[in-house]
Scaffold this motif. Structure first.
Motif, mmCIF file in Angstrom:
data_model
loop_
_atom_site.group_PDB
_atom_site.id
_atom_site.type_symbol
_atom_site.label_atom_id
_atom_site.label_comp_id
_atom_site.label_asym_id
_atom_site.label_seq_id
_atom_site.Cartn_x
_atom_site.Cartn_y
_atom_site.Cartn_z
ATOM 1 N N ALA A 1 14.468 14.790 60.085
ATOM 2 C CA ALA A 1 13.605 15.601 59.217
ATOM 3 C C ALA A 1 12.245 15.852 59.867
ATOM 4 O O ALA A 1 11.666 16.936 59.729
ATOM 5 C CB ALA A 1 13.430 14.920 57.867
ATOM 6 N N LEU A 2 11.737 14.843 60.590
ATOM 7 C CA LEU A 2 10.430 14.960 61.237
ATOM 8 C C LEU A 2 10.521 15.525 62.653
ATOM 9 O O LEU A 2 9.486 15.712 63.303
ATOM 10 C CB LEU A 2 9.759 13.577 61.285
ATOM 11 C CG LEU A 2 9.283 13.013 59.947
ATOM 12 C CD1 LEU A 2 8.874 11.558 60.095
ATOM 13 C CD2 LEU A 2 8.130 13.830 59.391
ATOM 14 N N LYS A 3 11.734 15.766 63.134
ATOM 15 C CA LYS A 3 11.960 16.255 64.505
ATOM 16 C C LYS A 3 11.470 15.245 65.535
ATOM 17 O O LYS A 3 10.885 15.617 66.567
ATOM 18 C CB LYS A 3 11.285 17.625 64.722
ATOM 19 C CG LYS A 3 11.688 18.695 63.732
ATOM 20 C CD LYS A 3 13.169 19.016 63.804
ATOM 21 C CE LYS A 3 13.537 20.163 62.883
ATOM 22 N NZ LYS A 3 15.001 20.444 62.885
ATOM 23 N N ILE A 4 11.699 13.960 65.265
ATOM 24 C CA ILE A 4 11.398 12.905 66.229
ATOM 25 C C ILE A 4 12.641 12.658 67.070
ATOM 26 O O ILE A 4 13.735 12.449 66.532
ATOM 27 C CB ILE A 4 10.973 11.609 65.513
ATOM 28 C CG1 ILE A 4 9.634 11.805 64.798
ATOM 29 C CG2 ILE A 4 10.883 10.445 66.500
ATOM 30 C CD1 ILE A 4 9.232 10.635 63.920
ATOM 31 N N LEU A 5 12.504 12.685 68.392
ATOM 32 C CA LEU A 5 13.623 12.400 69.280
ATOM 33 C C LEU A 5 14.094 10.963 69.070
ATOM 34 O O LEU A 5 13.272 10.044 68.985
ATOM 35 C CB LEU A 5 13.204 12.622 70.735
ATOM 36 C CG LEU A 5 14.255 12.397 71.818
ATOM 37 C CD1 LEU A 5 14.045 13.385 72.959
ATOM 38 C CD2 LEU A 5 14.212 10.972 72.375
ATOM 39 N N ILE A 6 15.403 10.745 68.999
ATOM 40 C CA ILE A 6 15.984 9.412 68.894
ATOM 41 C C ILE A 6 16.512 9.014 70.263
ATOM 42 O O ILE A 6 17.391 9.680 70.826
ATOM 43 C CB ILE A 6 17.118 9.370 67.854
ATOM 44 C CG1 ILE A 6 16.585 9.727 66.462
ATOM 45 C CG2 ILE A 6 17.791 7.992 67.842
ATOM 46 C CD1 ILE A 6 17.668 9.905 65.417
ATOM 47 N N ASP A 7 15.988 7.932 70.810
ATOM 48 C CA ASP A 7 16.371 7.453 72.141
ATOM 49 C C ASP A 7 17.495 6.424 72.008
ATOM 50 O O ASP A 7 17.354 5.408 71.325
ATOM 51 C CB ASP A 7 15.152 6.827 72.824
ATOM 52 C CG ASP A 7 15.465 6.302 74.215
ATOM 53 O OD1 ASP A 7 16.512 6.683 74.781
ATOM 54 O OD2 ASP A 7 14.658 5.505 74.730
ATOM 55 N N LEU A 8 18.612 6.679 72.700
ATOM 56 C CA LEU A 8 19.792 5.811 72.625
ATOM 57 C C LEU A 8 19.792 4.699 73.664
ATOM 58 O O LEU A 8 20.655 3.811 73.599
ATOM 59 C CB LEU A 8 21.055 6.663 72.782
ATOM 60 C CG LEU A 8 21.257 7.716 71.682
ATOM 61 C CD1 LEU A 8 22.330 8.709 72.094
ATOM 62 C CD2 LEU A 8 21.612 7.050 70.367
#
Length: 349
Positions: A195-202
Motif C-alpha cells: 500500500a505504501l509502495k515500500i520495496l520488500i527485500d527477500l
C-alpha cells in the motif's frame, strides 16, 4: 566510467560507531572498511541501499563463530529475536547518520526513481534508506512513520527471527528451507508495504517466508544481496525455483560479493579474479533475463574478494563483465539501470 548503483551496504553502523568523527569518516575516510565518499567517487559508485541493521546484543563466542564460518561445513544457530525497545534507538541513530551525511551536500536520500536520477546527474550519492530486519517496526503505525521519514525498502528479517518471519541461519551446505513462513503480522506487513509502495527485500528470508511474500505481494520480487544456490549451496542463496519465481514478476536480484556466498566450497577466502562472480552472473542472467540482474555488494558487512577489496575497486568488476563478453548496454543494466528500473516499477514514480 560506467556508474554502479549498489543493492546493499552496512556503512551506517560504522558511521554511528564513529560518533563525533562520523562526518570526517564519510568525507575523508580513515583507511578502514569498504566505503567512504572518496572511495565511492573513485570507484564510480553512484549510490545504493544504505541499511539500518541492529547488531546482535548476544554475540556469544565471536572467535568460535568466525572459525565455523571459515571452515565449512557449518550450521550456526539463529540468534534470539531483538526486542523493539532495543532495536528502535539503534535504528534511529543509523537513520540520523544518513541524514547527517545528506546535510554535507554530498548525498541525497532518495524517495523516488526520479530522485535517484537527479542525484546521479548532480554528482551526489543517491541513497535509499533501507531497513534490514524489521525489529524496529512494532506495528503498522511505526511502518507509516518510517515511510514518512524516508524509508523506501524493508527486509522483514536479518538472519534471526522477528515478529514477522524467520531468517535463514548461516549454514553451508544447506537449503534455504529452514523454519516456518511469515506470521500473521508478517502477512499484514506485506499488504501494508504494498500500500505504501515500500520495496520488500527477500534476502535473509527463509524459503517458506519467500513463498508467502510471493503469494501475497503485488510488487516485483526483489533480493538486494544474494547469490546462486546452484553454484554455492549456502542457506543465504536463492534456488533456481526461487529465481524463476522472481523472474515471473520482473523482479531483480543483486549479486552479493561476500566470498562465502560465492565460493562453491563455501569458504570465505579472499579469492583473486572475477571468474566465480561471472559464473553467478551468467546463471542469474539465464534465469532472470537481462533486466533482472544487478549488484548488491554487502560492503562493510562481509568478506570481499581480493580484487574487489573496497568501493574504489568497482571499475575492475565492470571491466570483468565487459571482458567476459557482456556488451556495454548489458554491463550498464547490471551495474545500475536495472535497480532504477525496478524501483520505478515498485514505487510507481
Amino acid at each position: 566510467m560506467i556508474p554502479v548503483f549498489d543493492g546493499h551496504n552496512d556503512y551506517l553502523q560504522r558511521a554511528v560507531e564513529a560518533g563525533a568523527a562520523a562526518a570526517r569518516l564519510w568525507l575523508q575516510g580513515d583507511g578502514t572498511g569498504h566505503m567512504d565518499l572518496p572511495r565511492l567517487k573513485a570507484g564510480g559508485m553512484a549510490g545504493g541501499f544504505f541499511a539500518m541493521w541492529i547488531p546482535d546484543p548476544q554475540t556469544g563466542d565471536i572467535d568460535a563463530l568466525l572459525h565455523a564460518k571459515e571452515n565449512p561445513p557449518f550450521d550456526l544457530p539463529l540468534p534470539s529475536e531483538v526486542p523493539a525497545a532495543t532495536a528502535l534507538p539503534q535504528a534511529f541513530a543509523q537513520a540520523a547518520a544518513l541524514f547527517a551525511m545528506e546535510r554535507t551536500g554530498t548525498l541525497a536520500v532518495c524517495r523516488s526513481a526520479a530522485d535517484i536520477r537527479a542525484a546521479m546527474a548532480d554528482g551526489r550519492i543517491a541513497a535509499i534508506l533501507h531497513m534490514e530486519g524489521a525489529e524496529a517496526i512494532a506495528n503498522p503505525d511505526a511502518l507509516h512513520l518510517w515511510h514518512a521519514i524516508g524509508m523506501r525498502s524493508l527486509g522483514f528479517v536479518w538472519s534471526r527471527p522477528t515478529r514477522y518471519g524467520h531468517g535463514v541461519p548461516f549454514a553451508f551446505p544447506s537449503s534455504p528451507d529452514r523454519g516456518e513462513g511469515l506470521t500473521d503480522a508478517g502477512r499484514a506487513l506485506v499488504r501494508e508495504c504494498n500500500a505504501l509502495k515500500i520495496l520488500i527485500d527477500l534476502s535473509h528470508l527463509n524459503e517458506k517466508g519467500f513463498d508467502d511474500v510471493a503469494a501475497l505481494s503485488d510488487a516485483p520480487l526483489v533480493a538486494t544481496h544474494s547469490g546462486v544456490h546452484a553454484i554455492c549451496p549456502s542457506s543465504r542463496n536463492l534456488t533456481d525455483r526461487q529465481l524463476r519465481r522472481i523472474a515471473e514478476t520482473r523482479g531483480v536480484v543483486g549479486l552479493n560479493y561476500n566470498t562465502g556466498f560465492l565460493d562453491p566450497a563455501g569458504r570465505r577466502d579472499r579469492f583473486a579474479g572475477f571468474d566465480i562472480m561471472m559464473r553467478h552472473l551468467d546463471h542469474l542472467l539465464a534465469l532472470l533475463g537481462e533486466g533482472g540482474v544487478a549488484l548488491g555488494s554487502d560492503f562493510d558487512g562481509a568478506v570481499m574478494p581480493a580484487d574487489l577489496s573496497d568501493a574504489a575497486a568497482l571499475p575492475g568488476l565492470v571491466q570483468a563483465m565487459l571482458d567476459h563478453g557482456y556488451g556495454r548496454e548489458l554491463a550498464e543494466r547490471i551495474a545500475w539501470r536495472n535497480w532504477v528500473d525496478v524501483l520505478d516499477r515498485t514505487w510507481g514514480q
